[in-house]
Design an enzyme around this catalytic site. Structure first.
Site, PDB file in Angstrom:
ATOM      1  N   ASP A 131      51.434  21.177  47.763  1.00 26.57           N
ATOM      2  CA  ASP A 131      50.481  20.100  47.576  1.00 26.57           C
ATOM      3  C   ASP A 131      50.574  19.709  46.094  1.00 26.57           C
ATOM      4  O   ASP A 131      51.035  20.505  45.285  1.00 26.57           O
ATOM      5  CB  ASP A 131      49.075  20.581  47.926  1.00 26.57           C
ATOM      6  CG  ASP A 131      48.006  19.568  47.581  1.00 26.57           C
ATOM      7  OD1 ASP A 131      48.143  18.410  48.000  1.00 26.57           O
ATOM      8  OD2 ASP A 131      47.064  19.941  46.862  1.00 26.57           O
ATOM      9  N   ASP A 136      45.548  24.071  47.491  1.00 25.02           N
ATOM     10  CA  ASP A 136      44.307  24.576  46.885  1.00 25.02           C
ATOM     11  C   ASP A 136      43.040  23.988  47.492  1.00 25.02           C
ATOM     12  O   ASP A 136      41.953  24.492  47.239  1.00 25.02           O
ATOM     13  CB  ASP A 136      44.307  24.280  45.384  1.00 25.02           C
ATOM     14  CG  ASP A 136      44.036  22.807  45.103  1.00 25.02           C
ATOM     15  OD1 ASP A 136      44.728  21.961  45.686  1.00 25.02           O
ATOM     16  OD2 ASP A 136      43.131  22.507  44.309  1.00 25.02           O
ATOM     17  N   ASP A 159      43.935  21.351  52.696  1.00 29.75           N
ATOM     18  CA  ASP A 159      45.196  22.078  52.864  1.00 29.75           C
ATOM     19  C   ASP A 159      45.088  23.220  53.872  1.00 29.75           C
ATOM     20  O   ASP A 159      46.100  23.816  54.243  1.00 29.75           O
ATOM     21  CB  ASP A 159      45.667  22.647  51.519  1.00 29.75           C
ATOM     22  CG  ASP A 159      45.991  21.565  50.508  1.00 29.75           C
ATOM     23  OD1 ASP A 159      46.525  20.518  50.923  1.00 29.75           O
ATOM     24  OD2 ASP A 159      45.705  21.752  49.312  1.00 29.75           O
TER      25      ASP A 159
END
Length: 636
Positions: free
Chosen positions: A335, A529, A533
């Site tokens: 990410d 994080d 996600d």
């Protein structure tokens, strides 16, 4: 340590103390003096059977339970048969006593099991934190009064009211009101999104400023937040789990050695090849040496050492199976916001027009933004080192999500995007840098612009380089941010592949495609994080979360947690995992090799019980020493 583990540990300690005392009494010759021969053998049986039962009664019960349900061949069965076989030597008092061996085998096994319990830890908890994104209620206006109702009861077409600080309960379209939406929990988008009448909004986003009236377009069960929660549940079911090697090995090994020992004890004397006691002794010796003590201790201990070594580096691995998977990762998916970047806005550049002081541009922008609580305004004020004089500021107002206007020392100051400049007929020009561009205009004159961006973490580039050096085939970035922002970060860091403007379900689909493309046992790891996600973290072979600033949901969903949020630690975790797996396989090959050799010797009557002791306890001790190497790690 939980209550069960404490009781388990205390039971083993008590058994070890009694075992040591019994061993001391036996070695002193006191039993022979008191009971004579063969009475000393029976006394030895009684002494060592006490710590044996204290340490291993649960294993004996488990083996009995498995036999009753028709699935006997596992570790518990083999440990029970092998250790009881040593105690069965009491029926042959003329041979050397082997009661201590029977008790020691069970004690070693229990210590190994306790280590494994510590290494694997608690099973993953329910991802209750994920429910934080689910709105508890929806505000519906009835008779001029707002009522809080269950979102599931709201039908499509109903207008719901979303106050500042509340979550949008159901997907819909803004019917009235303007505001900023924090979409980070869902899309990873680092910049709050401006919405006005006609704009589509998705459930789970947090309303930051104004009151919104949203006309729902679908039932709650089909809304974005409901789909995300469903994704987490489905991803959890599809999560790849590596079956423990010892369990797989025992399914073949246990019945094989048990039947072999039985055949060795029964068939030769039936064929007239010797006396029954001699062949039964060989069969029992065969059983004792066949005990996989070295494996059931050293393999979990190797993983335990690897997990402990990783923790010294600030890397939390939630179980030995994830360490094994991590050793085979060849694709790492990241990410962007909060993982490779800091997730906070910073002024990265000030570009004044010719003849204009950069401090003047920043000062005017900071004063104009002084009454705004927008994250961009906060970053501008944070970059300005001077004191903001509120008395100099007047007529400050936000301009429909495009920026702000204010009078600063009687000068009309405009700060915002190109749409704000166009609306006031002010000149402006574009910037080559990627980020959020704040144009600054004073009294109709363009004085420059400020570039604000989510700053890349200091060790992000080193993280990508380290992964490539460790043999990772490709590094991929998935983000909900804009394409140009994502590509700029990818170019800066050396990312191999980038996909932008993705919703959580898009990220899951992308990881699904990567998983489908893996061959030869290679694995995919995902690093993130945010709450958004969580579904991807659970779907990937290995989910890696940021522990310091990451959301609770991401940390719960992940298999590996980086406690200091440094992505460079991923390569370190992979080095620890690969070293651990080398040690594991060294122990497996060594233990099985020695076992097979001594088993052959035992079958031909060339191995006595002392050699069996070495084949069991001695090999286990050497394997444990090797396993302890996994605990040693190099700090950066």
């Amino acid at each position: 340590m939980n209550k069960k583990q404490r009781r388990w540990r205390n039971r083993i300690i008590v058994a070890l103390v009694i075992f040591a005392a019994a061993l001391a009494v036996e070695q002193s010759g006191l039993l022979a003096t008191l009971f004579g021969t063969p009475g000393d053998v029976y006394a030895s049986f009684a002494l060592f059977f006490v710590p044996y039962l204290i340490a291993g009664y649960e294993t004996l019960l488990e083996a009995a339970h498995n036999i009753r349900r028709g699935d006997p061949f596992d570790e518990a069965f083999l440990m029970s048969v092998a250790s009881l076989g040593a105690f069965a030597m009491v029926f042959f008092p003329q041979t050397e006593p082997h009661m201590a061996e029977g008790a020691a085998v069970m004690l070693f096994y229990q210590v190994g099991e306790l280590f494994q319990s510590y290494a694997v830890g608690k099973s993953r908890k329910s991802i209750a934190a994920m429910m934080d994104i689910a709105p508890e209620y929806a505000n519906v206006e009835r008779g001029g009064v707002l009522e809080q109702v269950d979102p599931a009861e709201v039908t499509p077409g109903t207008v719901v009211v979303v106050k500042p600080g509340e979550r949008v309960p159901i997907d819909g379209v803004v019917a009235d009101g303007t505001s900023q939406l924090d979409t980070a929990a869902l899309t990873g988008e680092s910049v709050p999104r401006h919405v006005e009448p006609g704009a589509e909004v998705i459930s789970g986003c947090v309303n930051m400023t104004g009151v919104l009236h949203v006309r729902t377009t679908k039932p709650y069960g089909e809304s974005t937040v409901a789909r995300i929660l469903e994704l987490v549940e489905n991803a959890s079911e599809k999560k790849a789990r590596t079956e423990n090697f010892i369990t797989r090995f025992a399914r073949v090994y246990t019945p094989a050695v048990t039947l072999s020992a039985l055949a060795l004890a029964v068939i030769p004397p039936l064929a007239g090849l010797g006396a029954w006691p001699d062949w039964i002794l060989r069969g029992l010796t065969f059983l004792v040496v066949s005990c996989p003590c070295a494996l059931v201790i050293s393999v979990p201990l190797s993983f335990f050492g690897g997990i402990g070594g990783a923790s010294r580096l600030g890397i939390l691995v939630k179980g030995s199976n994830y360490l094994e998977l991590l050793a085979h990762v060849d694709t790492v998916v990241f990410d962007k916001t909060g993982t490779l970047t800091s997730g906070t806005f910073n002024v990265v550049a000030i570009h004044p027009e010719t003849g204009v002081d950069p401090d003047y541009v920043l000062s005017m922008a900071a004063h104009a933004e002084s009454f705004s609580d927008h994250p961009i305004a906060l970053s501008v004020r944070a970059a300005y080192s001077g004191r903001i004089d509120a008395e100099k500021i007047g007529e400050a107002r936000e301009e429909s999500g495009h920026g702000v206007s204010a009078r600063v020392s009687e000068h009309l100051v405009l700060v915002g995007n190109d749409k704000l400049m166009a609306a006031h007929g002010a000149p402006w020009h574009d910037c080559d840098l990627t980020g959020t561009i704040l144009h600054v205009c004073v009294d109709g004159k363009y004085v420059g612009h400020i570039v604000i961006a989510d700053v890349v973490k200091e060790d992000a580039a080193a993280a990508i380089d380290g992964l490539h050096a460790a043999g990772v085939r490709r590094c991929v970035m998935l983000t909900g941010d804009r394409q140009d922002v994502a590509e700029a970060v990818a170019t800066q860091l050396g990312i191999d592949e980038v996909h932008a403007q993705l919703l959580p379900e898009d990220k899951v689909s992308a990881v699904e495609r990567l998983l489908a493309g893996e061959k030869d046992g290679a694995r995919v790891a995902f690093v993130g994080d945010g709450i958004n996600d969580a579904p991807v973290l659970m779907r990937a072979d290995v989910g890696i979360a940021m522990g310091a600033m990451g959301s609770d949901a991401a940390i719960e969903a992940a298999d590996v947690v980086l406690m200091d949020d440094k992505p460079s630690k991923i390569a370190a975790a992979m080095r620890v995992a690969r070293k651990t797996m080398r040690i594991v396989w060294q122990n497996i090959i060594f233990a099985i090799g020695v076992k097979v050799l001594i088993l052959v010797l035992a079958a031909f009557g060339l191995a006595n019980m002392w050699l069996a002791v070495f084949g069991d306890v001695g090999v286990a001790f050497l394997a444990i020493l090797n396993a302890m190497r996994a605990m040693r790690v190099e700090r950066d």
